[in-house]
Enzyme design. Sequence first.
Site, short mmCIF file in Angstrom:
data_model
loop_
_atom_site.label_atom_id
_atom_site.label_comp_id
_atom_site.label_asym_id
_atom_site.label_seq_id
_atom_site.Cartn_x
_atom_site.Cartn_y
_atom_site.Cartn_z
N ASP A 227 0.88 -1.16 0.00
CA ASP A 227 0.00 0.00 0.00
C ASP A 227 0.92 1.22 0.00
OD1 ASP A 227 -2.05 1.79 0.03
OD2 ASP A 227 -3.11 0.90 1.73
C1 BGC Z 1 -4.94 3.38 0.05
C2 BGC Z 1 -5.05 2.40 -1.09
C3 BGC Z 1 -4.82 3.11 -2.40
C4 BGC Z 1 -3.46 3.80 -2.35
C5 BGC Z 1 -3.13 4.56 -3.62
C6 BGC Z 1 -3.67 4.21 -0.01
O1 BGC Z 1 -3.69 5.23 0.90
O2 BGC Z 1 -5.00 2.70 1.28
O3 BGC Z 1 -6.32 1.81 -1.08
O4 BGC Z 1 -4.90 2.21 -3.45
O5 BGC Z 1 -3.46 4.74 -1.29
O6 BGC Z 1 -3.91 5.68 -3.73
#
Ligand code: BGC
Length: 750
Positions: A227
């Site tokens: 993530d």
């Molecule tokens: C989120 C993800 C997301 C990623 C990219 C993170 O903060 O938890 O779900 O895909 O950011 O935007």
Amino acid sequence: MTNDAPSSRLSLTEQAALTSGASLWYTKAVGDLPALMLTDGPHGVRKQVAGPDQLAILVSEPATCFPPAVAMGCTWDPELVHRVGVALGREARAMGVAVLLGPGINLKRTPLGGRNFEYYAEDPLLTGVLAVEWVRGLQSQGVGASLKHFAVNSQETDRMRISADLDQRSLREMYLRAFQRVVQQAQPWTVMCAYNRINGVYASQNHWLLTEVLRDEWGFGGVVVSDWGAVVDRVAAVRAGLDLAMPGPDEAGDRALVQAVTAGLLDPAALATAADRVLALIDRTGATAQAAATQATATQAGATYDAEAHHALAREVASAAIVLLKNEGDLLPLPQSGASIAVIGEYARTPRYQGGGSSQINPTRLDNALAEITALTSAPVRFAAGYRIGGTVDETLAAQAVAAARESDVAVVFAGTAADTEGLDLQTLDLPADQIALIERVAAANPKTVVVLCNGAVVLTRAWDRAVPALVEGWLLGQAGGGALADVLFGRINPSGRLAETIPVRLADHPSYLDFPGEAGHVRYGEGIHVGYRGFDAREQEVAYPFGFGLSYTTFGYGQATASIVDGGIEVRVPVSNTGARDGREVVQVYASLPGSRVRRAVRELKGFASVTIPAGQTVEVGIHIPRSDLAYWDPRLCRWLVEGGAYRLAVGASSRDPRTSVTVEVDGDATRVPLTADSTLAEWMSDPKGAELLGQVFAAADHGQIPSPAADPQILALLGSVPLGRLGALPGSPLDTAAIEELTAAANS
Ligand code: BGC
């Protein structure tokens, strides 16, 4: 990886560089292979326009905003979700996106979860079945999925550090089960590891999770991507099985990897393998550097999509997601002529159609319910905003709304919350107080009042829903939700959504209540396997609306269910009749229980379901197959899935609390035996046929002993049953010494 592996042609520095991104949304370009774009997801394509390195979260290219997962979950319709996946794949290709960051499949453990709107359900089977189709649909278009957030990321509070502390059974049966299903059935190209820790270890650095379970047990062959910002220690992450740290660049981290290999602290094969997996992902997309240089990568060459058709699909999904909770006196559907309507509530004109954060889509267009209602009726429509979004009491607006309700034949109040966003859990499940007051005043002015809810997390209804005869749960429905709501209100579409989560009477009733959001860096999943309806059922607790519930404008009757064993699994068959005057869709649900089970189980667990459209007056024979593996529980002593043999009771019905017919079927269990050791108790030895026989012989031979044989004296077994055999030897008169126990153990397990 062998020496033929592509990474063998790269230097250590190049390998390390490949395992972090080039920028916010891109991987690094290498040799002939171009950079790939990974972007959010999941209910639309959020491709930023403001340059890949800026945090311009809200500025993205227009794309279809499909209903978020909260609504998609309530369709209980895998075929429909598959079509959404296909449509997303087409849009992603047209925008040059190689990997779409979704689906999000964490369980809705607490109704206060800030990202509940991004997740499907409080049940792992429903979540898994729908997500499998989302991934299959997307990937059928040559665009990769990113199954997220792996794992146990069920809250936003302290999300980047919190440790979700839970036992192995809950972990396997509840929080990992949907991931396992999707990995094994749909082979997502990537899995995104979560921010949080699990039993103290960061998901991004968790070898057990990323390698032993995901790859070794489940056979995952794709890329594990972090993530965004989840990696704390790049070396530990690669060692654990993480392939790609996002976003990038992270030159210090890349250098740390090279140094760790050089110093002998990191196996060079671990780094090479991660680099190879990233290369394989790039290769898999069919992208070429040449195409990228001409702004037409293979993922986008000639790809287009039909925005009108996708809007229509978004409307179809939204209408299948709307849940009719209450409809006294058949107030709904409304007539399309002859009855004047007061449309009340700012949300009717300013739709709340998605939540905040990384999933926020810039829609290609946006329907609102007020315009759609007005377009569908020939009778007068009076609009009154009633309140301001944000909750400041406005007596003038409220008074206008009450007057409009009084002057009209029917009042439809749109009420909702605006709190759902990534990054923040909710503080309350209540509607804003000014909206509750408005509902009560409107209902007093016009007894024919319908309430339509717009919300991402459940809202409590008990305090006010007795005042209104009709209640429609409209969730967050995406860009075409306004039209879908009008369709349902006027009966152009017969509502058929079913709750994918329980609506409790009070927040304090919820199984997670005492163990959320945790403190001092830890949240204890104290309810164990009793997540959502499983917990309400175990405590025989009243709920406002149960899991699986939803009304229709028609009615369904169930005949007698039958069940047989097919391929080791259970084949359930049940005739279901549409006993009303309209065509309609029923979601037939099968819940299993095993009375007398040797392990603690939920009172009933969803094991299968079918979405069936039945014409008025007709009967359909519905078949639901429950694979044998879905009957298994996780045995923490044997560290494996186990099907317990016995007479399974299957309740077939229209919700978790509305069984219409049931059937019992005998299932053969897995042959299994827990080995007996010196640490096994006397009772455990005696309940094992071979153990009991051997122990009986020892006691019989030792006729001078002061401890009578437990086989002959039930009181002895009651008293000493919990004593491990090894410690029984210390009791005076015991015929068991260390040598005897060793012999017994060897014989028992031979
Ligand atoms: C989120 C993800 C997301 C990623 C990219 C993170 O903060 O938890 O779900 O895909 O950011 O935007």
